[in-house]
Design a protein around this motif. Structure first.
Motif, PDB file in Angstrom:
ATOM      1  N   ALA A 273      32.006 -50.480 -81.531  1.00 55.18           N
ATOM      2  CA  ALA A 273      30.722 -50.505 -80.838  1.00 55.18           C
ATOM      3  C   ALA A 273      30.871 -50.737 -79.346  1.00 55.18           C
ATOM      4  O   ALA A 273      29.871 -50.748 -78.626  1.00 55.18           O
ATOM      5  N   GLY A 274      32.099 -50.946 -78.869  1.00 53.70           N
ATOM      6  CA  GLY A 274      32.311 -51.091 -77.436  1.00 53.70           C
ATOM      7  C   GLY A 274      32.107 -52.478 -76.883  1.00 53.70           C
ATOM      8  O   GLY A 274      32.127 -52.665 -75.658  1.00 53.70           O
ATOM      9  N   GLY A 275      31.921 -53.486 -77.736  1.00 49.42           N
ATOM     10  CA  GLY A 275      31.811 -54.871 -77.300  1.00 49.42           C
ATOM     11  C   GLY A 275      32.927 -55.695 -77.896  1.00 49.42           C
ATOM     12  O   GLY A 275      33.550 -55.300 -78.889  1.00 49.42           O
ATOM     13  N   THR A 276      33.218 -56.824 -77.317  1.00 55.33           N
ATOM     14  CA  THR A 276      34.264 -57.680 -77.864  1.00 55.33           C
ATOM     15  C   THR A 276      33.836 -58.247 -79.217  1.00 55.33           C
ATOM     16  O   THR A 276      32.654 -58.365 -79.523  1.00 55.33           O
ATOM     17  N   GLU A 321      25.056 -66.341 -75.295  1.00 51.73           N
ATOM     18  CA  GLU A 321      24.677 -64.942 -75.153  1.00 51.73           C
ATOM     19  C   GLU A 321      25.821 -64.107 -74.585  1.00 51.73           C
ATOM     20  O   GLU A 321      25.914 -62.908 -74.844  1.00 51.73           O
ATOM     21  N   SER A 322      26.720 -64.767 -73.834  1.00 50.57           N
ATOM     22  CA  SER A 322      27.753 -64.014 -73.120  1.00 50.57           C
ATOM     23  C   SER A 322      29.176 -64.424 -73.458  1.00 50.57           C
ATOM     24  O   SER A 322      30.119 -63.784 -72.985  1.00 50.57           O
ATOM     25  N   LEU A 323      29.379 -65.462 -74.255  1.00 51.54           N
ATOM     26  CA  LEU A 323      30.737 -65.963 -74.516  1.00 51.54           C
ATOM     27  C   LEU A 323      30.842 -66.504 -75.930  1.00 51.54           C
ATOM     28  O   LEU A 323      29.930 -67.186 -76.412  1.00 51.54           O
ATOM     29  N   GLY A 324      31.975 -66.204 -76.578  1.00 50.58           N
ATOM     30  CA  GLY A 324      32.285 -66.798 -77.870  1.00 50.58           C
ATOM     31  C   GLY A 324      33.623 -67.494 -77.800  1.00 50.58           C
ATOM     32  O   GLY A 324      34.501 -67.106 -77.019  1.00 50.58           O
ATOM     33  N   LEU A 447      42.882 -72.016 -78.212  1.00 53.19           N
ATOM     34  CA  LEU A 447      41.530 -71.611 -77.854  1.00 53.19           C
ATOM     35  C   LEU A 447      41.528 -70.115 -77.573  1.00 53.19           C
ATOM     36  O   LEU A 447      42.232 -69.645 -76.675  1.00 53.19           O
ATOM     37  N   VAL A 448      40.754 -69.366 -78.355  1.00 55.17           N
ATOM     38  CA  VAL A 448      40.565 -67.936 -78.121  1.00 55.17           C
ATOM     39  C   VAL A 448      39.118 -67.729 -77.693  1.00 55.17           C
ATOM     40  O   VAL A 448      38.190 -68.211 -78.357  1.00 55.17           O
ATOM     41  N   VAL A 449      38.930 -67.024 -76.576  1.00 54.27           N
ATOM     42  CA  VAL A 449      37.588 -66.819 -76.024  1.00 54.27           C
ATOM     43  C   VAL A 449      37.357 -65.332 -75.802  1.00 54.27           C
ATOM     44  O   VAL A 449      38.298 -64.554 -75.606  1.00 54.27           O
ATOM     45  N   ALA A 450      36.092 -64.952 -75.843  1.00 54.06           N
ATOM     46  CA  ALA A 450      35.710 -63.564 -75.599  1.00 54.06           C
ATOM     47  C   ALA A 450      34.361 -63.547 -74.899  1.00 54.06           C
ATOM     48  O   ALA A 450      33.400 -64.158 -75.396  1.00 54.06           O
ATOM     49  N   ASP A 451      34.295 -62.891 -73.732  1.00 57.74           N
ATOM     50  CA  ASP A 451      32.995 -62.598 -73.145  1.00 57.74           C
ATOM     51  C   ASP A 451      32.663 -61.144 -73.452  1.00 57.74           C
ATOM     52  O   ASP A 451      33.287 -60.528 -74.330  1.00 57.74           O
ATOM     53  N   ARG A 452      31.729 -60.566 -72.771  1.00 54.89           N
ATOM     54  CA  ARG A 452      31.310 -59.215 -73.132  1.00 54.89           C
ATOM     55  C   ARG A 452      32.358 -58.155 -72.790  1.00 54.89           C
ATOM     56  O   ARG A 452      32.346 -57.055 -73.347  1.00 54.89           O
ATOM     57  N   PHE A 761      29.818 -58.951 -79.684  1.00 58.07           N
ATOM     58  CA  PHE A 761      29.117 -58.931 -78.405  1.00 58.07           C
ATOM     59  C   PHE A 761      28.609 -57.543 -78.029  1.00 58.07           C
ATOM     60  O   PHE A 761      28.028 -57.375 -76.956  1.00 58.07           O
ATOM     61  N   ALA A 762      28.778 -56.549 -78.884  1.00 60.74           N
ATOM     62  CA  ALA A 762      28.046 -55.303 -78.728  1.00 60.74           C
ATOM     63  C   ALA A 762      26.587 -55.509 -79.132  1.00 60.74           C
ATOM     64  O   ALA A 762      25.677 -54.871 -78.601  1.00 60.74           O
TER      65      ALA A 762
END
Length: 820
Positions: A273-276, A321-324, A447-452, A761-762
C-alpha cells in the motif's frame, strides 16, 4: 425414621438457603467495586472537563484540554480497572508484601529491600524533565482521586481482593510509577542467574563440553570460558544442585523467562500500500489480568494509542498518527556478580585494589503479618548491593570468607527512562524517536520505529563500561579485589548501535544477536533467540511486498524452525527402519510415531499430536544426553537447546561424545540414545493421554496459564480467577508460547505475547491490537476475559484514533469536571 429424614431434609435445605444468602451478600459487596463507566465525577486537581470514552471493547479514549488533565484521567481509569494490580506491584517494588501476606513472601521482600529499587525510584523523580514530572504528578492525582471515590462511595474497597487482604491503600506518589519501571527492569534481565549457571557448569564440565551445552549463534561457542575455579579459588567441591525456591509473588524470572518478544517493520517500498508497516508482540509471563492495558490519549502532540502498564503514565508500545514503535528485550549484559573478599579482622570491610574499604550499611525493618518484624542490615560495596547466598543460588559460587555483590545498570538514582518514554510517545518521526531512546537506562530494549516514510532500530538502554582486561568478560562472577573486574560507569548513550532505512527495507528482532562487536563494546554473549529469527527472515524474504495481513500472518506463525532443523538429524537413522511389529507393542508405537513425524511440517498446531510427540522426545533426549555428565545439575537445564542437539547429532567438534553414557560399560551411539528417548517419551505420553496416539492434542498440554497472582492457587477460587486456554505455538515459534519446563506439566504455556499490535501507516486507522485477557482486573466484570478468546483465536480489535468510532456503541462515557 420418617421424622429423622424430614429433619435432615430441613437441615439440608436450611444450609442451602444460608449458603445462597451468604453468596448473595458476598456478591453484593464484591460487585460494589465494579465501576460504572457512565458515571460523572466532580474532582479537584483538574483544569478543565475531561471525557473517558470507553469503546465497545472497553478501551478508554481520553480527551482533555491539557496534557495534565489527560494524564490525570489515565490514572483515574487505571485505578478504576486495575487498582489491586497497581497496589500489588507497588508493594513488590517497596519490599512490603509481607505486611499483607505474612512470612511466605519474606524472601521476596528481603531481595527488594537489598536492591533498594524503591528508594532509587524516589531519587530518580528529580532526574526527569519538567513535563514528565508534571505528568507523573497529574497521573498520581488521578489515581488518588479514584481512591477517594472508593472511600466516599463505599465502592467495595476498590477491588474484590481488598476484602481478603489489607484494605488500606496509601496515596499514589510519582515515585510509585518509576518503581514499577524498575520492577520491569528486574523482570526483563536474567544475566546474574546466567553467570551463576555458567560458573556451576564450568565446575563439572571441561571447556569443550561447556561450549556444546551453552552455544551462541551458529559459529564459535560463547562458552569458551575461563575455569571458574581459577577465577575464584577456594570454592568447596560442587554439590547437588539447589534449585531456587518458587518464592510466592517474586518478581524474579528464571533466565529462560527474562523477557522475549518480536518486532519488525517494513519500509514503504516493501509495502503493497506504499506506507510503512510495523508489528510488535512483547512476551512476558502470563497472568490474570494481563500486565497490559489498552488506552488512547489525546495529547497536545496528537493522539496516541497502544499498550500501557497500570501504574505508569505512558503508552509503552503503540502508535500515534505519524509514528509507531515496538520493543523486544535486547539481552544486553547489564549485570555482573562481583565476589568481595571480607577482611578476616573486620567483616565490615572488603578488599579492593587499593586496600580495605568499608561497606555502606543501613538497617531496614520488614513488617510481617502475624509474625515478628524482621530487621535487615543492608550492605553495599563499590560494585553494588550485597546479596545473601539464597538469591540466584549465589552460595554455590561464593567461597568462604567472601560475599557476592550485584552490579546492575538499573541501580542508578538518576534513571531518565520515564522521560524517554514520554518523549518517545510524543515523537513525530524516526529521528525524534531515536533521540528519545538515548535517555533509556534499563531495561535495555531493541526499539524499532516507523513513521510514514522511514524505519529505524536502536538499542534503548545503557551498557556497562567494563575494562578490556575483565577476567571473565562479564560471563562469570569475578573477584572484586582486582580493579579490572569492576565497572567504571556506563558507556556513552551514543555508543549504542542504530540502523535507519536499510537497503533491504526490513528491520526486525526476535531477541536474536543484533550486532557483532568485540568486547568490551559487545552487547552480549548470550542472546535470547537463534530460531525465530530464521523463520522471520524466511517469511519476510518470500514476499516482495507486505501488507497488514502478511504481518499478522507472520505474527501468528506456528511453524517451529527448531523442529524442522533438528528432527531430521535425530530421526535420520530411525525413519523407515526396524522389523515389522504387532499392534500394541512398543516397537509398533514407535514406528507409528516416527511415521507421523515424517509427514509433519513442523507446525505446532494445538489440534495435532505431532507437536506433543516432538516436544516430549526432544526433552527426553536432551535429558539423557546431559544427565550422566551433570547429575542433579541437569535439573537446572529446563528447556531444549536446539543448537546443542544440532552440535551433538552433527558431531561438531566431537560433540557426539555426549551420546555415550559415561557410567555404563558399552559405548552408546546417538541413534540408540535417540531411540531410547523416543520410547521413554511415548511411554510418558501414553500414561498421561491414553494409548491412542492420533487422539493426543498439543493444546491439551500447551494450555496458556493466565493465573491470578494471589488467588490463582486457592482451591475453588482458582476456578473463578484463572484463565486457561488451549494454544498453538511453542518455544521456538514466532507465535511463541514458552513452556514451563518443569514437571509434572512441562509443556504448559506460561510466557508469551500478552500484547499484539500491527500498525499500517498507509491507513493508520486500519491498525489492530489485542491483549491476552481483558481490560478489567475485576473477576465479575465481563471485560475480565472478553479479549482472551479473540487472542487465542488469533483475532484483533480495531486500533483507531477516530473519536466518532470510539463513541459509537461505547460501553460508557465518564465525564470528569473540575471542582470549583
Amino acid at each position: 425414621m420418617l421424622t429423622a429424614f424430614r429433619w435432615l431434609l430441613r437441615l439440608f435445605l436450611g444450609l442451602v438457603a444460608l449458603s445462597a444468602a451468604a453468596l448473595a451478600v458476598a456478591y453484593f459487596f464484591v460487585s460494589r467495586s465494579l465501576p460504572d463507566y457512565d458515571q460523572d465525577f466532580v474532582l479537584p486537581g483538574l483544569t478543565g472537563p475531561v471525557e473517558i470514552v470507553r469503546n465497545n471493547d472497553n478501551v478508554p479514549h481520553i480527551f482533555g484540554r491539557t496534557d495534565r488533565d489527560v494524564f490525570f484521567a489515565l490514572g483515574f481509569a487505571h485505578a478504576q480497572d486495575r487498582l489491586w494490580q497497581m497496589v500489588l506491584m507497588r508493594r513488590t517494588a517497596q519490599g512490603r508484601l509481607s505486611e499483607v501476606f505474612g512470612p511466605r513472601t519474606l524472601q521476596t521482600d528481603e531481595l527488594m529491600r537489598r536492591l533498594d529499587l524503591y528508594q532509587l525510584a524516589v531519587r530518580s523523580v528529580a532526574a526527569q524533565d519538567d513535563p514528565t514530572r508534571a505528568a507523573l504528578e497529574a497521573y498520581a492525582a488521578g489515581v488518588n482521586a479514584w481512591i477517594g471515590q472508593v472511600n466516599l462511595g463505599a465502592r467495595g474497597r476498590g477491588a474484590p481482593e481488598f476484602f481478603l487482604f489489607e484494605p488500606e491503600i496509601a496515596v499514589w506518589q510519582p515515585a510509585d510509577s518509576l518503581a514499577i519501571l524498575k520492577l520491569m527492569a528486574l523482570q526483563l534481565t536474567g544475566q546474574a542467574e546466567a553467570e551463576v549457571t555458567r560458573a556451576r557448569l564450568s565446575l563439572v564440565l571441561p571447556a569443550g563440553r561447556l561450549a556444546d551445552l551453552l552455544p551462541d549463534d551458529p559459529g564459535p561457542g560463547v562458552a569458551a570460558l575461563p575455569d571458574y575455579a581459577s577465577l575464584v579459588p577456594g570454592l568447596p567441591a560442587p554439590g547437588p544442585a539447589r534449585r531456587l525456591a518458587e518464592v510466592p509473588l517474586s518478581p524474579l524470572n528464571r533466565a529462560a523467562f527474562a523477557g522475549a518478544s518480536n518486532v519488525w517493520a517494513a519500509a514503504p517500498d516493501r509495502s503493497a500500500a506504499g506506507g510503512t508497516l510495523l508489528a510488535n508482540d512483547p512476551h512476558l509471563g502470563f497472568a490474570a489480568p494481563t500486565l497490559w492495558y489498552l488506552a488512547r490519549l489525546e495529547l497536545a502532540s496528537g493522539g496516541v494509542i497502544g499498550g500501557t502498564i497500570p501504574g505508569v503514565p505512558a503508552v509503552i508500545v503503540g502508535r500515534s498518527e505519524s509514528l509507531g514503535w515496538g520493543l523486544t528485550t535486547a539481552n544486553l549484559d547489564d549485570q555482573d556478580i562481583v565476589i568481595e573478599r571480607l577482611n578476616p579482622a573486620n567483616p565490615e570491610e572488603y578488599q579492593t585494589a587499593d586496600g580495605w574499604a568499608r561497606f555502606e550499611t543501613r538497617r531496614s525493618i520488614v513488617e510481617v503479618r502475624d509474625a515478628p518484624p524482621l530487621t535487615l542490615t543492608l550492605r553495599w560495596s563499590q560494585a553494588g548491593p550485597v546479596l545473601p547466598g539464597s538469591h540466584f543460588d549465589l552460595a554455590s559460587v561464593t567461597p568462604p570468607g567472601h560475599v557476592a555483590a550485584l552490579s546492575w545498570t538499573a541501580l542508578t538514582p538518576d534513571d531518565t527512562g520515564m522521560t524517554a518514554a514520554m518523549r518517545l510517545m510524543q515523537a513525530q518521526d524516526v529521528d525524534q524517536a531515536l533521540a528519545a531512546a538515548a535517555l533509556f537506562v534499563a531495561p535495555a530494549q531493541n526499539l524499532v520505529v516507523a513513521d510514514r516514510r522511514r524505519i529505524g532500530w536502536t538499542i534503548a538502554g545503557r551498557q556497562p563500561a567494563r575494562d578490556a582486561d575483565h577476567a571473565s568478560r562479564g560471563r562469570l562472577p569475578t573477584l572484586g579485589a582486582r580493579a579490572e573486574n569492576r565497572w567504571t560507569g556506563l558507556r556513552p548513550a551514543d555508543d549504542t548501535p542504530r540502523i535507519t532505512d536499510p537497503d533491504t527495507g526490513i528491520l526486525g528482532n526476535t531477541n536474536n544477536k543484533s550486532v557483532d562487536r568485540p568486547f568490551p563494546g559487545h552487547i552480549s554473549y548470550a542472546w535470547g533467540d537463534t530460531q525465530r529469527i530464521q523463520r522471520l527472515t524466511r517469511l519476510m524474504q518470500t514476499r516482495e511486498v507486505h501488507t497488514r495481513e502478511s504481518f499478522i500472518e507472520a505474527q501468528l506463525d506456528t511453524v517451529s524452525n527448531a523442529a524442522r532443523s533438528v528432527l531430521p538429524l535425530i530421526a535420520a537413522d530411525l525413519w523407515f527402519t526396524g522389523e515389522p511389529a504387532p499392534e500394541g507393542t512398543p516397537e509398533r508405537r514407535r514406528q507409528r510415531a516416527l511415521q507421523m513425524l515424517a509427514d509433519w511440517n513442523g507446525e505446532m498446531n494445538e489440534h495435532l499430536p505431532e507437536p506433543l510427540i516432538w516436544a516430549a522426545w526432544a526433552r527426553a533426549l536432551q535429558d539423557r544426553l546431559i544427565r550422566d555428565d551433570l547429575g542433579p545439575l541437569a535439573d537446572e537445564i529446563t528447556h531444549v537447546e536446539p543448537l546443542f542437539l544440532e552440535r551433538v547429532f552433527r558431531n561438531t567438534d566431537g560433540a557426539a561424545a555426549w551420546c555415550d553414557i559415561l557410567q555404563s560399560s558399552p559405548v552408546e551411539t546417538c541413534t540408540e540414545t535417540a531411540r531410547q528417548a523416543l520410547d521413554e517419551a511415548l511411554i510418558r505420553l501414553e500414561e498421561r493421554y491414553g494409548p491412542d496416539v492420533e487422539s493426543w492434542r498439543w493444546g491439551d498440554a500447551h494450555q496458556a496459564t493466565h493465573d491470578h497472582a494471589v488467588l490463582g492457587g486457592v482451591p475453588v477460587l482458582r476456578h473463578l480467577v484463572n484463565i486457561r486456554q488451549s494454544t498453538s505455538g511453542g518455544d521456538f515459534t514466532l507465535q511463541r508460547g514458552l513452556t514451563s519446563g518443569r514437571d509434572p506439566d512441562p509443556f504448559l504455556n506460561v510466557h508469551g505475547a500478552g500484547y499484539r499490535g500491527v500498525y499500517d501507516f498507509a491507513d493508520p486507522d486500519s491498525s489492530v491490537f489485542i491483549t491476552a485477557t481483558g481490560q478489567s482486573g475485576h473477576l465479575l466484570s465481563r471485560h475480565y476475559d472478553d479479549l482472551g478468546e479473540l487472542w487465542r483465536r488469533g483475532e484483533y480489535i480495531p486500533m483507531s484514533l477516530d473519536a466518532q468510532l470510539a463513541r459509537a456503541a461505547a460501553v460508557g462515557i465518564t465525564r470528569l469536571t473540575p471542582a470549583d
